[in-house]
Scaffold this motif. Structure first.
Motif, mmCIF file in Angstrom:
data_model
loop_
_atom_site.group_PDB
_atom_site.id
_atom_site.type_symbol
_atom_site.label_atom_id
_atom_site.label_comp_id
_atom_site.label_asym_id
_atom_site.label_seq_id
_atom_site.Cartn_x
_atom_site.Cartn_y
_atom_site.Cartn_z
ATOM 1 N N MET A 1 0.845 -1.196 0.000
ATOM 2 C CA MET A 1 0.000 0.000 0.000
ATOM 3 C C MET A 1 0.877 1.242 0.000
ATOM 4 O O MET A 1 0.850 2.063 -0.910
ATOM 5 N N ASN A 2 1.721 1.333 0.990
ATOM 6 C CA ASN A 2 2.605 2.459 1.118
ATOM 7 C C ASN A 2 3.508 2.597 -0.095
ATOM 8 O O ASN A 2 3.727 3.681 -0.611
ATOM 9 N N THR A 3 4.030 1.444 -0.559
ATOM 10 C CA THR A 3 4.978 1.460 -1.658
ATOM 11 C C THR A 3 4.315 1.904 -2.953
ATOM 12 O O THR A 3 4.954 2.534 -3.799
ATOM 13 N N ALA A 4 3.035 1.627 -3.133
ATOM 14 C CA ALA A 4 2.337 2.041 -4.349
ATOM 15 C C ALA A 4 2.347 3.560 -4.461
ATOM 16 O O ALA A 4 2.485 4.128 -5.552
ATOM 17 N N ILE A 5 2.243 4.228 -3.301
ATOM 18 C CA ILE A 5 2.270 5.694 -3.323
ATOM 19 C C ILE A 5 3.632 6.186 -3.804
ATOM 20 O O ILE A 5 3.727 7.127 -4.596
ATOM 21 N N TYR A 6 4.686 5.508 -3.360
ATOM 22 C CA TYR A 6 6.028 5.878 -3.839
ATOM 23 C C TYR A 6 6.097 5.771 -5.360
ATOM 24 O O TYR A 6 6.637 6.641 -6.045
ATOM 25 N N GLY A 7 5.550 4.685 -5.878
ATOM 26 C CA GLY A 7 5.529 4.487 -7.328
ATOM 27 C C GLY A 7 4.814 5.629 -8.020
ATOM 28 O O GLY A 7 5.307 6.194 -9.009
ATOM 29 N N LEU A 8 3.683 6.017 -7.490
ATOM 30 C CA LEU A 8 2.892 7.105 -8.064
ATOM 31 C C LEU A 8 3.648 8.430 -7.987
ATOM 32 O O LEU A 8 3.677 9.217 -8.945
ATOM 33 N N LEU A 81 10.086 1.549 -7.438
ATOM 34 C CA LEU A 81 9.743 2.105 -6.135
ATOM 35 C C LEU A 81 8.531 1.438 -5.535
ATOM 36 O O LEU A 81 8.332 1.449 -4.322
ATOM 37 N N GLY A 82 7.696 0.866 -6.416
ATOM 38 C CA GLY A 82 6.492 0.208 -5.933
ATOM 39 C C GLY A 82 6.749 -1.167 -5.339
ATOM 40 O O GLY A 82 5.813 -1.820 -4.892
ATOM 41 N N GLY A 83 8.002 -1.636 -5.367
ATOM 42 C CA GLY A 83 8.314 -2.870 -4.673
ATOM 43 C C GLY A 83 8.278 -4.123 -5.517
ATOM 44 O O GLY A 83 8.077 -5.220 -5.002
ATOM 45 N N PHE A 146 13.110 -2.966 -3.890
ATOM 46 C CA PHE A 146 13.735 -1.682 -3.594
ATOM 47 C C PHE A 146 13.598 -1.348 -2.096
ATOM 48 O O PHE A 146 14.582 -1.049 -1.420
ATOM 49 N N GLY A 147 12.368 -1.472 -1.580
ATOM 50 C CA GLY A 147 12.109 -1.126 -0.189
ATOM 51 C C GLY A 147 12.902 -2.002 0.769
ATOM 52 O O GLY A 147 13.487 -1.508 1.743
#
Lengths: 284, 142, 361, 159
Positions: A1-8, A81-83, A146-147
């Motif tokens: 969830m958190n990582t998806a925001i990084y991707g965006l 970034l999204g993992g 990545f994370g």
């Protein structure tokens, strides 16, 4: 969830980062040539102008292909970034570059076509490096996203000295810097006119430009990956690497493709291959 | 012979980075012309006697003189600033200014005149030669 | 094997002048080159029918922007030969000095273009920045940066004061020092060597059979230099032609590098030897119309130029012909391009210092 | 022109190590002997600082042999005089087939083309060279002053 925001966030912010970097690059290059250089935001003005211009397409396929190029470049960063798994990211990165080759090859012009052939050569030269780099990072950290690598409590970079040096060489290709800018050229006088971008105009050229901004941002993210414990240090390392690229760009002439292929493969094989092999041998 | 590890330009690039750039911020900063530079032909209609020598000797066919219509005109875009008309003019009506012409676009042409075209009329024989109000003259531009 | 035809020109950034070479490629190797010139043939030679001989000099100057001074000088020399005019001494010396400054200017311009062709933008900027200073000298002394219009039949139009000449010499020598550093980059940079060494090798025999002239021939070991004939006061100058033997692209660069320094030396000797003082005669204006013919040869920056002038006693010449150095070097260029790699084509074409406007008077 | 002696003289220059400097043609207006005008063609050679040339008077339609067997670089000049003057050069090593210069008018320097231009200029009142230049030692009659091809080449000149 958190990582998806990084991707965006990457999709939105990377062009800003890449464009600004290009602006700094142009200023610094100009100063190295004892010129003043354009305003810092010139790359954005350029793309804005390109978007306003009438687009001429030699082959209607080129438009969708170049759009694919931008989307896959953005996706590479988003996935990273999204993992997503790092090896997978390296493949998507190659796929994104392939779209550009296809778009250039679709134009029925000899310059564009020869440029596409050369881009394919540099792609061949650079892709093995990224896969080996990801393999090396995964091997050292034991994790594959990545994370997770960033969360890994030890530094990755000290165990990958060969890959760090090879990164500088391969980044010269990816950032399209002399002596390895054989497929396109930021400086227009060359044997292939503008290489694979010769037949792109207006909106299409803007796509290529924006995709390149994403590409710079992805390379920066890779550097952060290598300096996993502190992203500011990763950014500084990328800055240093970029400054070196600009310096070399202004201090060498363009190489021929044989030399590009030979030196990158030699670097990949000896430095990266040796590095990864050593990890397996010394590791356990 | 070339040593593959020396890049002589690296030092130059680094030094340039801290040195003053050589470029000038044109058009905000304009270098003054040198004294003897050949910039642009200036015409003084009050002394011209329409002898047509400048027209005959102009290698670029930029000058047109009509004795009947009392017109003296020059196409600045054809003029090659060779100075021959100035040298042959017996009345010293022509002179060479060291200021080059300002850049012009087609929109700069006044009253249907082409940019770069300048024309002087002597309206009536008794006038002492005021430039024609329609023509694009240096006076009209200023 | 699949063949690609690359139309090199008429508009190509390496060569901002229209010449077409249809390069027939197998992969990246050129197997054949078919030239077509004539895109901008201007018919300047035809203008003798409409332009009087006194003004034709200004037309001739416009054959080329780089050799403009030497073209004007060659035309005036031809007419002076036909009309038996003795040019005043100081005018002759001034012509020699301007001619050598033109050579420096032309070589700096070319070195920049050469650097650009092998993708060395920074070096290009350095060469052209130095050239600007030479253009400033021209603007100060002749009134024009590129087209000088100081030559008249019988002499020159402007004098340059002795103080000004001394100042020019000081400036040139400073420039020469800065140039030495740039020259050493050309000579020692490995990435330049990668692009130029062994590329486009012209043997001395081929240089003769293709009738090459100027730096092209001198880089292949032929000591041809029209200045050695001693005309135009060169007999009073102590100099040796610059000869290199390798015959490749780097040799052609080296010839020009050394010629810049040589020209500064020639200017120094000329300023030393010329008659000094204010108000010396500069022009012996001829009377009447010319009748007769003359061949004039000069060593331009790009090589030997031959002018042929035929006059028939009227104000209009019967024939004017300029055989420019690029025209003479085209056969060698075509020969060298065959068999090289695509990446080498710009370097080979540029090292002959092509001037297509010269070729297409 | 005498083809055999001409080519023999050219070959002498070739064997002597001379460099081809110039092939130049000049059109001469029509005279009583040559109503179609004629061409004065010069082949010039350079060796060290010596400059020599061979000279021939060519009548339109005359066949001029190419010298490209001895001097390969002659093809440019020969294509040029063919295109601009309409001189019939045969046996070229590289035949550019009229594609060397893309002139708007074909054969712009033939005597008839020059005459037509001068007459048009005169009719339009533009000052230009007269279509009939005064005859004189250097006038239209250069046929007489050209040395015969068999004679020694005209004395060398250094410029």
């Amino acid at each position: 969830m958190n990582t998806a925001i990084y991707g965006l966030l990457f999709v939105v912010l990377a062009p800003l980062f890449g464009g600004l970097l290009a602006g700094v690059d142009r200023r610094v290059s100009a100063r190295m040539q004892s010129r003043i250089g354009p305003p810092l935001l010139q790359p954005f003005y350029d793309v804005g102008k390109l978007l306003q211009k009438k687009t001429r397409q030699v082959n209607p396929v080129a438009g969708p292909l170049l759009l694919g190029h931008v989307i896959f470049m953005a996706a590479t960063g988003a996935l990273l970034l999204g993992g997503t798994d790092l090896i997978f990211v390296a493949f998507v990165f190659a796929l994104a570059a392939l779209f550009l080759v296809l778009a250039a090859g679709s134009a029925n012009s000899p310059y564009s076509f020869t440029g596409a052939e050369r881009e394919l050569i540099v792609l061949l030269a650079s892709e093995p490096f990224f896969i080996l780099m990801m393999a090396g990072v995964c091997k050292v950290s034991g994790v594959s996203t990545f994370g997770d690598v960033l969360a890994y409590p030890q530094w990755v970079a000290p165990q990958l000295p060969g890959i760090l040096i090879a990164f500088l060489i391969v980044a010269t290709i990816k950032l399209r810097k002399s002596p390895f800018d054989i497929s396109t050229s930021h400086h227009p006088h060359q044997e292939l006119v503008s290489g694979l971008t010769t037949d792109m105009s207006g909106r299409l050229l803007a796509y290529v430009e924006v995709a390149h901004w994403y590409e710079s941002a992805i390379l920066c993210a890779f550097m952060v990956l290598l300096f996993n414990r502190s992203w500011p240090i990763g950014l500084v390392a990328f800055g240093v690497a970029y400054a070196l690229e600009v310096l070399v760009d202004n201090s060498t002439s363009r190489a021929k493709w044989q030399l590009v292929l030979r030196s990158t493969w030699a670097a990949t094989l000896v430095l990266c291959g040796g590095n990864v092999l050593a990890l397996f041998v010394i590791g356990r | 012979m070339a040593n593959p590890l020396t890049l002589p330009m690296v030092r130059r690039s680094l030094r340039n980075l801290v040195a003053r750039p050589a470029t000038r911020k044109y058009p905000y900063e304009i270098r003054p012309s040198f004294g003897g530079a050949r910039g642009k032909i200036e015409f003084d209609v009050t002394t011209c006697n329409y002898c047509m020598l400048c027209m005959r000797r102009c290698p670029a066919e930029a000058i047109r003189v009509s004795r009947e219509d009392r017109i003296w005109s020059i196409e600045h875009l054809r003029c090659i600033a060779c100075n021959v008309c100035v040298e042959v003019c017996s009345k010293k009506s022509l002179s060479m200014s060291n200021q080059p012409r300002k850049p012009q676009t087609p929109a700069d042409g006044v009253d249907g005149q082409r940019p770069g075209h300048e024309e002087w009329h002597l309206a009536a024989p008794d006038t002492t030669g005021a430039p024609c109000p329609d023509a694009e003259t240096p006076a009209a531009k200023a | 094997m699949k063949r690609t035809v690359i139309p090199f020109g008429p508009q190509h950034p390496v060569l901002p002048e229209p010449i077409v070479l249809d390069l027939i490629l197998e992969d990246e190797r050129v197997v054949d080159a078919v030239p077509t010139i004539g895109y901008i043939h201007r018919g300047l030679e035809m203008m003798v029918e409409r332009v009087e001989y006194t003004e034709m000099g200004f037309v001739v100057e416009r054959i080329c922007g780089i050799c403009s001074f030497m073209h004007g000088m060659g035309y005036c020399l031809s007419l002076e030969t036909i009309m038996n005019v003795e040019v005043p001494d100081r005018a002759k010396w001034l012509r020699l000095i301007w001619a050598e400054i033109s050579r420096i200017q032309s070589h700096l311009l070319w070195l920049g273009l050469g650097a650009d062709a092998f993708g060395f933008e920074n070096l290009f900027m350095h060469c052209w920045r130095m050239r600007e200073e030479i253009l400033d000298i021209f603007e100060k002394t002749t009134g024009g940066r590129v087209i000088h219009s100081v030559n008249r039949i019988g002499g020159v139009k402007r004098d340059v004061s002795d103080a000004e000449l001394a100042a020019i010499l000081v400036r040139l020598e400073e420039l020469g020092k800065a140039f030495k550093k740039t020259a050493s980059v050309f000579a020692t940079d490995p990435s330049i060597a990668h692009r130029l060494v062994g590329v486009g090798v012209l043997s001395p025999e081929d240089a003769l059979s293709t009738a090459s002239v100027g730096p092209m021939a001198r880089a292949s070991g032929l000591a041809t230099d029209t200045r050695l004939g001693g005309a135009n006061l060169y007999d009073q100058i102590d100099f040796q032609p610059v000869v290199e033997t390798a015959g490749d692209c780097l040799a052609r660069v080296a010839v020009r590098l050394r010629e810049v320094e040589q020209s500064i030396g020639i200017i120094r000797q000329a300023i030393d030897k010329m008659p000094k003082g204010e108000g010396l005669p500069l022009e012996n204006r001829p009377r009447g119309n010319p009748a007769g013919e003359a061949f004039t040869r000069l060593e331009q920056p790009r090589g030997e130029v031959v002018y042929y002038v035929k006059a028939n006693g009227t104000k209009y010449l019967e024939r004017f012909r300029a055989r420019t150095p690029t025209f003479a070097n085209i056969p060698a260029m075509i020969q060298l391009v065959k068999g090289c790699e695509l990446a080498d084509v710009p370097n080979i074409i540029l090292t002959i210092d092509p001037c297509i406007s010269c070729t297409e008077r | 022109m005498d083809r055999t002696t001409f080519l023999a003289r050219i070959e002498e220059y070739h064997m002597g190590g001379w460099r081809l400097a110039l092939i130049n043609a000049t059109s001469a207006m029509s005279t009583e002997e040559q109503p179609g005008g004629s061409f004065d063609v010069v082949w010039a050679f350079v060796k060290d600082n010596a400059f020599e040339y061979l000279r021939e008077e060519i009548v339109p339609g005359d066949e001029v042999p190419s010298i490209s067997a001895s001097f390969p670089a002659a093809f440019l000049y020969e294509n040029e005089i063919r295109e601009l003057f309409g001189i019939n050069v045969t046996g070229l090593n590289v035949d550019l087939g009229g594609q060397l210069y893309k002139t708007a008018k074909k054969i712009p320097f033939s005597p008839s083309a020059i005459r037509a231009r001068l007459e048009a200029n005169a009719a339009a009142g533009i000052a230009s060279a007269s279509p009939t230049p005064p005859a004189g030692p250097h006038g239209a009659a250069h046929a007489a002053s050209s040395p015969a091809p068999t004679s020694a080449p005209t004395a060398g000149k250094t410029a």
